[in-house]
Design a protein around this motif. Structure first.
Motif, short mmCIF file in Angstrom:
data_model
loop_
_atom_site.label_atom_id
_atom_site.label_comp_id
_atom_site.label_asym_id
_atom_site.label_seq_id
_atom_site.Cartn_x
_atom_site.Cartn_y
_atom_site.Cartn_z
N GLN A 206 36.31 32.70 44.85
CA GLN A 206 35.36 32.17 43.85
C GLN A 206 33.91 32.35 44.33
OE1 GLN A 206 37.11 28.20 43.90
NE2 GLN A 206 37.57 28.36 41.71
N GLN A 207 33.68 32.04 45.58
CA GLN A 207 32.34 32.18 46.16
C GLN A 207 31.88 33.65 46.10
OE1 GLN A 207 32.06 32.06 50.52
NE2 GLN A 207 30.55 30.41 50.33
N TYR B 210 33.05 36.01 44.06
CA TYR B 210 32.88 36.43 42.66
C TYR B 210 31.50 36.01 42.15
CZ TYR B 210 33.95 37.07 37.68
OH TYR B 210 33.93 37.46 36.37
N ARG B 211 31.04 34.83 42.55
CA ARG B 211 29.69 34.39 42.17
C ARG B 211 28.64 35.36 42.71
NH1 ARG B 211 28.60 28.60 44.18
NH2 ARG B 211 28.61 29.64 46.21
N PHE C 198 42.83 34.45 39.93
CA PHE C 198 41.80 35.49 39.99
C PHE C 198 41.68 36.29 38.70
CE2 PHE C 198 42.44 34.47 44.43
CZ PHE C 198 41.12 34.37 44.86
N MET D 9 38.06 32.97 35.66
CA MET D 9 37.32 32.52 36.83
C MET D 9 35.86 32.26 36.49
SD MET D 9 37.00 34.38 40.56
CE MET D 9 38.60 33.87 41.13
N GLY E 138 31.13 30.15 40.54
CA GLY E 138 31.89 29.76 41.73
C GLY E 138 32.75 28.53 41.54
N GLY E 139 32.64 27.86 40.41
CA GLY E 139 33.47 26.69 40.15
C GLY E 139 33.34 25.63 41.24
N ALA F 84 34.20 25.96 44.34
CA ALA F 84 34.35 26.62 45.64
C ALA F 84 33.59 25.92 46.75
CB ALA F 84 33.90 28.09 45.54
#
Length: 367
Positions: free
Chosen positions: A227-228, A230-231, A276, A303, A307-308, A310
């Motif tokens: 997540q981190q 992907y951000r 993912f 997702m 980062g949601g 994370a």
């Protein structure tokens, strides 16, 4: 609609994390393309070690190449590229239809070169020339020595799959290398359209960390790191620096989720695939995981680009005693070491097979 098709419609590419000659010969790969929305594949030394060691599908090829004077790495490379050329041809319609964004296969440089920048560049040039397919990635690990090799390979116009990335910092380093390579091409008046993906390994985080964590934090570290990352990926694609390259015709270096098979038997077998689900990314999955997701996989939303949760999850895991930065470094080194081990096993297996086939060909039973 089948779950694999739902991911495809979402904008995520599904790739197979496997290749064997039997998959090609019996039509299984073609069926995955037609029925399960598979649009590319990845390979590594461990995959080829298993493929060549199991059964006799490669025996004729090993024997013929031995008689032609090939051995060791040269023999393996040609065996592997025979398979990958056939797979690349199956994916060529996707490659053309997506204007080179999708439809790729991958061949790794020798794992012995993970700490050798010059050697990696030379190997990438050789594999690229020998591969003879536009949709063939050369895999180079994102080690400290691999990063400058990646930049140089991109500058030379060699499509690169960056492997063995474990952290957001690893990803950012190779994303910078990719952009530098493209910027150098533009400065030299060269076409900026060079394919690349950055492969972030997921499940190995949890294999390493679960034993140090309370049950409620099991199987959450890999997802949080993803997540981190992907951000960071989304922030890079929105940056003015990238937009300038995109406007000049460059392709995005897509983020690829690797090692997405669930290793914990108490966790859902489709855990990482559901987690993912993200557009403009790739998920490369083992056959077992592909079958599971096609059979009973479910999507639980997309997702979050911010980062949601994370940061909160990573803070909890750090508080529980896991040194995440140190673990990232260890995982990359352990991954490189594991590929070296598979590489040595693979070359020994080929040598043993070549010797046995040579002995058999001399025997009276051969007709």
């Amino acid at each position: 609609m089948k779950a694999t098709r739902q991911l495809h419609e979402l904008g995520q590419s599904l790739w197979l994390d496997n290749i064997t000659r039997s998959l090609l010969d019996d039509g299984t790969l073609a069926r995955y393309i037609a029925e399960d929305s598979i649009t590319g594949l990845t390979s590594n030394p461990s995959i080829f070690d298993a493929a060549i060691g199991d059964g006799d599908a490669y025996d004729a090829g090993v024997h013929a190449k031995t008689l032609a004077g090939l051995s060791g790495e040269a023999l393996f490379t040609e065996l592997a590229l025979e398979d990958l050329r056939r797979a690349a041809d199956l994916f060529k319609p996707v490659f053309d239809a997506t204007h080179q964004v999708d439809g790729w296969v991958s061949m790794e440089v020798s794992p012995l070169l993970a700490a050798d920048t010059a050697g990696s560049i030379a190997a990438a040039k050789k594999i690229h020339a020998q591969g003879r397919r536009d949709n063939l990635f050369v895999k180079i690990p994102g080690t400290p020595e691999g990063v400058p090799a990646i930049e140089e390979a991109i500058f030379l116009g060699i499509p690169i799959n960056v492997t063995l990335l474990f952290s957001c910092a690893h990803y950012q380093a190779v994303a910078e290398a990719y952009m530098r390579g493209i910027e150098r091409r533009l400065a030299a008046g060269l076409d900026p359209k060079v394919g690349s993906v950055a492969s972030l390994f997921i499940s190995r985080w949890d294999v390493a960390a679960n034993k140090q964590l309370p049950d409620e934090l099991h199987n959450k570290l890999g997802i949080a790191v993803g997540q981190q990352t992907y951000r960071a990926y989304r922030e890079l694609l929105a940056s003015s620096r990238w937009q300038k390259l995109a406007d000049a015709g460059a392709l995005p270096q897509r983020l690829l989720w690797a090692s997405t098979g669930t290793k914990d038997p108490s966790a859902p077998d489709t855990l990482y695939i559901s987690a993912f689900a993200a557009p403009d990314t790739i998920d490369t999955m083992p056959e077992k995981t592909l079958h599971a997701f096609a059979d009973h996989g479910q999507l639980h939303g997309v997702m979050a680009i911010d980062g949601g949760d994370a940061d909160d999850t990573l803070a909890q895991i750090s508080k529980a005693g896991v040194d995440i930065d140190a673990l990232a470094l260890k995982l990359q080194q352990d991954g490189a070491d594991a590929f070296v081990k598979s590489w040595h096993q693979l070359l020994q297996r080929i040598a043993d097979k070549a010797s046995a086939l040579a002995d058999k060909s001399k025997g009276p039973a051969l007709r």
